[in-house]
Design a protein around this motif. Structure first.
Motif, PDB file in Angstrom:
ATOM      1  N   SER A  24       1.047  -1.304   0.310  1.00 20.20           N
ATOM      2  CA  SER A  24       0.087  -0.066   0.055  1.00 20.20           C
ATOM      3  C   SER A  24       0.652   0.970   0.175  1.00 20.20           C
ATOM      4  O   SER A  24       0.574   2.492  -0.872  1.00 20.20           O
ATOM      5  CB  SER A  24      -0.709  -0.001   1.452  1.00 20.20           C
ATOM      6  OG  SER A  24       0.092   0.271   2.330  1.00 20.20           O
ATOM      7  N   PRO A  56      -6.364  -8.497   1.043  1.00 20.76           N
ATOM      8  CA  PRO A  56      -7.062  -7.803   2.295  1.00 20.76           C
ATOM      9  C   PRO A  56      -6.945  -9.126   3.408  1.00 20.76           C
ATOM     10  O   PRO A  56      -7.578 -10.241   2.235  1.00 20.76           O
ATOM     11  CB  PRO A  56      -7.595  -6.861   1.825  1.00 20.76           C
ATOM     12  CG  PRO A  56      -8.467  -7.570   0.447  1.00 20.76           C
ATOM     13  CD  PRO A  56      -7.036  -8.842  -0.765  1.00 20.76           C
ATOM     14  N   LYS A 108     -14.856   3.720   4.841  1.00 18.39           N
ATOM     15  CA  LYS A 108     -13.644   4.699   4.813  1.00 18.39           C
ATOM     16  C   LYS A 108     -13.608   4.747   6.536  1.00 18.39           C
ATOM     17  O   LYS A 108     -14.004   5.706   6.929  1.00 18.39           O
ATOM     18  CB  LYS A 108     -12.793   5.064   4.151  1.00 18.39           C
ATOM     19  CG  LYS A 108     -12.319   4.210   2.443  1.00 18.39           C
ATOM     20  CD  LYS A 108     -12.407   5.674   1.778  1.00 18.39           C
ATOM     21  CE  LYS A 108     -11.782   5.469   0.171  1.00 18.39           C
ATOM     22  NZ  LYS A 108     -10.999   6.291  -0.744  1.00 18.39           N
ATOM     23  N   ARG A 139      -8.663   9.077  13.692  1.00 14.59           N
ATOM     24  CA  ARG A 139      -7.704   7.905  13.075  1.00 14.59           C
ATOM     25  C   ARG A 139      -7.813   7.293  14.715  1.00 14.59           C
ATOM     26  O   ARG A 139      -7.839   5.776  14.161  1.00 14.59           O
ATOM     27  CB  ARG A 139      -7.206   8.261  12.118  1.00 14.59           C
ATOM     28  CG  ARG A 139      -7.330   7.180  11.656  1.00 14.59           C
ATOM     29  CD  ARG A 139      -6.194   7.071   9.974  1.00 14.59           C
ATOM     30  NE  ARG A 139      -5.628   6.500   9.508  1.00 14.59           N
ATOM     31  CZ  ARG A 139      -6.390   6.013   8.222  1.00 14.59           C
ATOM     32  NH1 ARG A 139      -7.454   6.222   7.729  1.00 14.59           N
ATOM     33  NH2 ARG A 139      -5.875   4.687   7.373  1.00 14.59           N
ATOM     34  N   ASN A 142      -7.267  -4.504  10.863  1.00 13.07           N
ATOM     35  CA  ASN A 142      -6.429  -3.350  10.521  1.00 13.07           C
ATOM     36  C   ASN A 142      -7.726  -2.547  10.296  1.00 13.07           C
ATOM     37  O   ASN A 142      -8.739  -2.572  10.478  1.00 13.07           O
ATOM     38  CB  ASN A 142      -5.525  -2.986   9.983  1.00 13.07           C
ATOM     39  CG  ASN A 142      -6.357  -3.792   8.214  1.00 13.07           C
ATOM     40  OD1 ASN A 142      -7.145  -3.238   7.892  1.00 13.07           O
ATOM     41  ND2 ASN A 142      -4.651  -4.948   7.659  1.00 13.07           N
ATOM     42  N   ASN A 184      -9.070  -1.096   7.720  1.00 15.15           N
ATOM     43  CA  ASN A 184      -9.963  -1.761   6.649  1.00 15.15           C
ATOM     44  C   ASN A 184     -10.023  -2.810   6.503  1.00 15.15           C
ATOM     45  O   ASN A 184     -10.770  -3.422   5.295  1.00 15.15           O
ATOM     46  CB  ASN A 184      -8.509  -1.161   4.922  1.00 15.15           C
ATOM     47  CG  ASN A 184      -8.546  -0.044   4.659  1.00 15.15           C
ATOM     48  OD1 ASN A 184      -8.979   1.103   4.317  1.00 15.15           O
ATOM     49  ND2 ASN A 184      -6.750   0.201   4.435  1.00 15.15           N
ATOM     50  N   THR A 185      -9.872  -3.661   7.476  1.00 15.09           N
ATOM     51  CA  THR A 185     -10.921  -4.983   7.841  1.00 15.09           C
ATOM     52  C   THR A 185     -12.113  -5.107   7.676  1.00 15.09           C
ATOM     53  O   THR A 185     -12.623  -5.916   6.989  1.00 15.09           O
ATOM     54  CB  THR A 185     -10.216  -5.713   9.170  1.00 15.09           C
ATOM     55  OG1 THR A 185      -9.045  -5.705   9.187  1.00 15.09           O
ATOM     56  CG2 THR A 185     -10.626  -7.443   8.490  1.00 15.09           C
ATOM     57  N   ARG A 232     -14.215  -2.776   6.278  1.00 13.20           N
ATOM     58  CA  ARG A 232     -14.694  -2.630   4.742  1.00 13.20           C
ATOM     59  C   ARG A 232     -14.536  -3.763   3.950  1.00 13.20           C
ATOM     60  O   ARG A 232     -15.140  -4.014   3.390  1.00 13.20           O
ATOM     61  CB  ARG A 232     -13.013  -0.933   4.362  1.00 13.20           C
ATOM     62  CG  ARG A 232     -13.917  -0.757   2.769  1.00 13.20           C
ATOM     63  CD  ARG A 232     -12.920   0.428   2.533  1.00 13.20           C
ATOM     64  NE  ARG A 232     -12.609   1.123   1.430  1.00 13.20           N
ATOM     65  CZ  ARG A 232     -14.157   1.566   0.922  1.00 13.20           C
ATOM     66  NH1 ARG A 232     -15.239   2.427   1.516  1.00 13.20           N
ATOM     67  NH2 ARG A 232     -14.057   2.346  -0.202  1.00 13.20           N
ATOM     68  N   HIS A 233     -13.236  -4.743   3.344  1.00 15.35           N
ATOM     69  CA  HIS A 233     -12.905  -5.459   3.039  1.00 15.35           C
ATOM     70  C   HIS A 233     -14.160  -6.485   3.039  1.00 15.35           C
ATOM     71  O   HIS A 233     -14.588  -7.011   2.341  1.00 15.35           O
ATOM     72  CB  HIS A 233     -11.832  -5.808   2.885  1.00 15.35           C
ATOM     73  CG  HIS A 233     -10.417  -5.221   2.256  1.00 15.35           C
ATOM     74  ND1 HIS A 233     -10.819  -4.147   1.301  1.00 15.35           N
ATOM     75  CD2 HIS A 233      -9.196  -4.527   3.130  1.00 15.35           C
ATOM     76  CE1 HIS A 233      -9.588  -3.347   0.687  1.00 15.35           C
ATOM     77  NE2 HIS A 233      -9.135  -3.626   2.021  1.00 15.35           N
ATOM     78  N   ASN A 259     -15.520   3.746  -5.049  1.00 12.06           N
ATOM     79  CA  ASN A 259     -14.399   3.269  -5.457  1.00 12.06           C
ATOM     80  C   ASN A 259     -15.054   3.904  -6.546  1.00 12.06           C
ATOM     81  O   ASN A 259     -16.438   4.042  -7.401  1.00 12.06           O
ATOM     82  CB  ASN A 259     -14.455   2.748  -5.718  1.00 12.06           C
ATOM     83  CG  ASN A 259     -13.739   1.442  -4.176  1.00 12.06           C
ATOM     84  OD1 ASN A 259     -13.482   2.004  -3.509  1.00 12.06           O
ATOM     85  ND2 ASN A 259     -14.111  -0.140  -3.806  1.00 12.06           N
ATOM     86  N   TYR A 317     -10.132  -4.011  -6.000  1.00  8.26           N
ATOM     87  CA  TYR A 317     -10.325  -4.514  -4.962  1.00  8.26           C
ATOM     88  C   TYR A 317     -11.370  -5.884  -5.628  1.00  8.26           C
ATOM     89  O   TYR A 317     -11.349  -6.716  -5.321  1.00  8.26           O
ATOM     90  CB  TYR A 317     -10.291  -4.813  -3.680  1.00  8.26           C
ATOM     91  CG  TYR A 317      -9.254  -4.152  -2.946  1.00  8.26           C
ATOM     92  CD1 TYR A 317      -8.668  -4.619  -2.857  1.00  8.26           C
ATOM     93  CD2 TYR A 317      -8.804  -2.629  -2.760  1.00  8.26           C
ATOM     94  CE1 TYR A 317      -7.228  -4.860  -2.069  1.00  8.26           C
ATOM     95  CE2 TYR A 317      -7.674  -2.130  -2.037  1.00  8.26           C
ATOM     96  CZ  TYR A 317      -7.538  -3.378  -1.369  1.00  8.26           C
ATOM     97  OH  TYR A 317      -6.253  -2.925  -0.966  1.00  8.26           O
TER      98      TYR A 317
END
Length: 290
Positions: free
Chosen positions: A65, A105, A143, A212, A233, A235-236, A238-239, A261, A266
């Protein structure tokens, strides 16, 4: 080189880039310029220095990243150089991006998500806030930057949606389910007792807007309490949101719109994860000695 970097920074300010973006771009470009000076490369449209720099970052064990972000910053920088007539054209960046293997991810199972949600407590204001925040992260796939930017008025519990705006100003409406709605309702009831007259939806226990880093601490603490062994993390959720929707038959275009997006970065990776899970499941169910 320093004069060029300063001119670039002024250019970013003039086109209205956010302070965090400007800082990140200038830092990445500064490191790149130091690299090409030390190795006696020239700034031109050939791209040799870019290839060498990507190799250098990869050998330095920089994360995927981080390298991808650097490439984006350098693409912007080279576009600036073309506009300033320093070079004739932008060098080929696609080849540089292909050299960086995108890391897959981390995806949580539905059971793991449930364990994390259940690790919060409903007997404290902090617990109610943490539960509402995690539920909304998973319910919307937002996000973290979007999540902490939400105002109270962005949430409509009657119509069950949240209004989200990304860093480019694009606005989207995202539906929220029963669990997120109920958690938000309970949190908002106690939020008024800790608020410092600010409009942000999520606040810390001092009444200030949550950061954050604050969200990261919540995710880390609750994942540890739930006994999750994966490297969770920011983004976990979100994925996981995206993969779970696709697994249950959601259209890829719909998932893209929910995520906000502009490019379906992804989606192919999500499908690859889903297909491998299916293959493993079929194998375990059908092979006599699995």
């Amino acid at each position: 080189m320093r004069d060029l970097l300063l001119k670039y920074e002024n250019y970013l300010n003039s086109i209205g880039k956010r302070k965090n973006t400007i800082s990140a771009y200038v830092t990445d470009v500064s490191m790149y310029l130091k690299f090409i000076e030390a190795n006696k490369y020239e700034i031109n449209e050939e791209g040799y220095s870019l290839t060498a720099y990507v190799q250098y970052l990869t050998q330095s064990k920089k994360s995927t990243s981080s390298i991808q972000r650097t490439i984006i910053a350098l693409r912007n920088f080279y576009s600036f150089l073309v506009a300033e007539n320093v070079i004739a054209k932008v060098p080929p960046f696609n080849a540089q991006r292909d050299k960086v293997e995108r890391k897959k991810p981390i995806i949580l199972s539905v059971d793991e998500i449930t364990k994390i949600m259940n690790s919060t407590t409903s007997t404290t204001d902090k617990g109610l806030r943490d539960k509402a925040l995690l539920e909304l992260m998973y319910a919307t796939g937002m996000k973290v930057s979007e999540l902490i930017s939400l105002d109270l008025e962005d949430v409509d519990l009657e119509l069950c949606y949240v209004k989200c705006k990304d860093n480019k100003g694009y606005e989207r409406l995202i539906p929220i389910g029963r669990e997120a709605k109920e958690s938000l309702k309970r949190y908002i009831e106690v939020r008024k007792y800790i608020s410092r007259d600010n409009d942000k939806l999520f606040i810390n226990m001092n009444g200030d807007p949550i950061t954050r880093q604050g969200v990261w601490m919540i995710v880390k603490e609750c994942s540890a309490s739930a006994g999750i062994k994966k490297e969770v993390n920011l983004n976990t959720f979100r994925h996981s949101f995206a993969v779970h929707l696709l697994q249950n038959g959601a259209n890829a275009k719909v998932v893209q719109e929910l995520l906000g997006n502009q490019v379906m970065t992804y989606i192919d990776i999500y499908y690859d994860i889903i297909n491998k899970e299916k293959i493993n499941s079929i194998y375990k169910k059908t092979h006599p000695r699995a």
